[in-house]
Enzyme design. Sequence first.
Site, short mmCIF file in Angstrom:
data_model
loop_
_atom_site.label_atom_id
_atom_site.label_comp_id
_atom_site.label_asym_id
_atom_site.label_seq_id
_atom_site.Cartn_x
_atom_site.Cartn_y
_atom_site.Cartn_z
N SER A 18 4.60 4.25 -7.56
CA SER A 18 3.14 4.29 -7.63
C SER A 18 2.71 4.03 -9.06
O SER A 18 3.04 4.80 -9.97
CB SER A 18 2.63 5.66 -7.16
OG SER A 18 1.32 5.88 -7.67
N HIS A 46 3.21 0.52 -5.08
CA HIS A 46 2.24 1.37 -4.37
C HIS A 46 1.00 1.52 -5.26
O HIS A 46 1.10 1.99 -6.40
CB HIS A 46 2.91 2.72 -4.12
CG HIS A 46 2.10 3.73 -3.37
ND1 HIS A 46 2.11 3.82 -1.99
CD2 HIS A 46 1.29 4.71 -3.80
CE1 HIS A 46 1.32 4.82 -1.61
NE2 HIS A 46 0.80 5.38 -2.69
N ASP A 102 -2.61 3.19 -5.73
CA ASP A 102 -3.44 4.31 -5.27
C ASP A 102 -4.91 4.04 -5.59
O ASP A 102 -5.32 4.04 -6.75
CB ASP A 102 -2.99 5.60 -5.96
CG ASP A 102 -1.70 6.12 -5.36
OD1 ASP A 102 -1.63 6.23 -4.12
OD2 ASP A 102 -0.76 6.40 -6.12
N MET A 120 -8.72 5.20 -5.30
CA MET A 120 -9.54 6.41 -5.10
C MET A 120 -10.99 6.09 -5.44
O MET A 120 -11.25 5.40 -6.42
CB MET A 120 -9.02 7.54 -5.98
CG MET A 120 -7.55 7.85 -5.78
SD MET A 120 -7.00 9.24 -6.76
CE MET A 120 -5.21 9.10 -6.55
N HIS A 170 -2.81 2.08 -0.96
CA HIS A 170 -3.11 3.39 -0.36
C HIS A 170 -4.58 3.70 -0.63
O HIS A 170 -4.96 4.04 -1.74
CB HIS A 170 -2.18 4.44 -0.99
CG HIS A 170 -2.41 5.84 -0.50
ND1 HIS A 170 -1.82 6.94 -1.08
CD2 HIS A 170 -3.17 6.33 0.53
CE1 HIS A 170 -2.22 8.03 -0.44
NE2 HIS A 170 -3.03 7.68 0.53
N MET A 217 -7.53 5.86 -0.59
CA MET A 217 -8.07 7.23 -0.50
C MET A 217 -9.57 7.12 -0.70
O MET A 217 -10.12 7.45 -1.76
CB MET A 217 -7.39 8.11 -1.55
CG MET A 217 -5.94 8.43 -1.18
SD MET A 217 -4.93 8.92 -2.59
CE MET A 217 -4.49 7.30 -3.22
N MET A 258 1.14 12.81 3.34
CA MET A 258 0.87 13.28 1.97
C MET A 258 1.55 14.63 1.76
O MET A 258 1.35 15.57 2.53
CB MET A 258 -0.64 13.43 1.73
CG MET A 258 -1.41 12.13 1.62
SD MET A 258 -0.83 10.99 0.35
CE MET A 258 -0.96 11.99 -1.14
N ASP A 300 4.54 10.83 0.21
CA ASP A 300 3.86 10.51 -1.04
C ASP A 300 3.36 11.79 -1.70
O ASP A 300 2.52 12.49 -1.14
CB ASP A 300 2.68 9.58 -0.71
CG ASP A 300 1.94 9.09 -1.95
OD1 ASP A 300 2.41 9.30 -3.07
OD2 ASP A 300 0.86 8.48 -1.76
C1 DX5 Z 1 -1.72 10.97 -4.97
C2 DX5 Z 1 -1.25 9.56 -4.80
C3 DX5 Z 1 0.21 9.44 -5.06
C4 DX5 Z 1 0.57 9.76 -6.48
C5 DX5 Z 1 1.96 10.27 -6.55
O1 DX5 Z 1 -3.04 11.13 -4.61
O2 DX5 Z 1 -1.50 9.09 -3.50
O3 DX5 Z 1 0.71 8.16 -4.68
O4 DX5 Z 1 0.44 8.65 -7.32
O5 DX5 Z 1 2.20 10.77 -7.83
P1 DX5 Z 1 3.44 11.74 -8.09
O6 DX5 Z 1 4.67 11.06 -7.58
O7 DX5 Z 1 3.44 11.95 -9.57
O8 DX5 Z 1 3.14 13.01 -7.33
ZN ZN Z 2 -0.36 7.16 -2.85
#
Ligand code: DX5
Ligand code: ZN
Length: 269
Positions: free
Chosen positions: A54, A79, A81, A83, A113, A115, A186, A221
Amino acid sequence: MIAKPQASGRAKTQAAHSPQASSPKPQAAGLRPLRCPMTDLFRHPPRLPLIAPSILSADFGRMAEECAAVMDAGGDLLHLDVMDGHFVPNLTMGPDMCAAVRRHLPEVFIDVHLMVTDPALFIEPFVRAGANHLTFHVEAVDGAAARELALRIRNDGATAGLAINPPTDVQQVLSLIEHFDLVLVMSVNPGYSGQSFIAPMLDKVRAIAPRLRADQRLEMDGGIGPREAGECLAAGCDVIAAASSIFKTSDYRAAMAALRTAAPSRSTD
Ligand code: DX5
Ligand code: ZN
């Protein structure tokens, strides 16, 4: 309707990154100006487990270099992320970041991903930006909308994933699994990297794994280091997404090898 990529997804990751690999040809029209030949990575993986670094914990000031380094060091895909500051209390990256990664790494498989509160708004922008796969959250949509979005994503030439947050009952995804290429469990409350793994989420993995077809993946994840990766793999996961346990180390290759070969270290029953 977006044209589907024509090349096989069975190409090895290493081959896809070799200098000999041909660059995708830009299309005159359509939503995928840069086509990736690895769109079937989740449906037909060349190896398992897949390690999904990620980039949330990468150095954003050197993002292209970080992405290349982590892929050269053995990452299977990237990956991303996304948000929106509403579904989760953080703002991260949008389609422009995806497009920049795609420009610098034309052959990499990009796992987005989402969110976000309204995933329907972002499917086309991310596919246009070169995403190969889009996962959205079951908490953001009802069942009928989830099926419709999965169809849209696939019609646009990407694969579709459904994610579930820690407080959500696993039953909410069980009835929808057949419509998706991947389920993402998650193991932290989404929003930030660097949080602690929530071990009871392994029970969701155990409930989902037996229900999946051979061409469907189960991704975990959040908070995953080597010990947690062992537990995830033993429970039935085959894709490990990790940010800090890779990017916060000085040796990406060793970090990913440790995740890939992790053995269960303790019983979680
Ligand atoms: C969290 C993300 C994850 C995050 C994981 O909201 O969806 O993908 O980047 O980070 P680590 O591996 O540091 O928990
Ligand atoms: Zn993620």
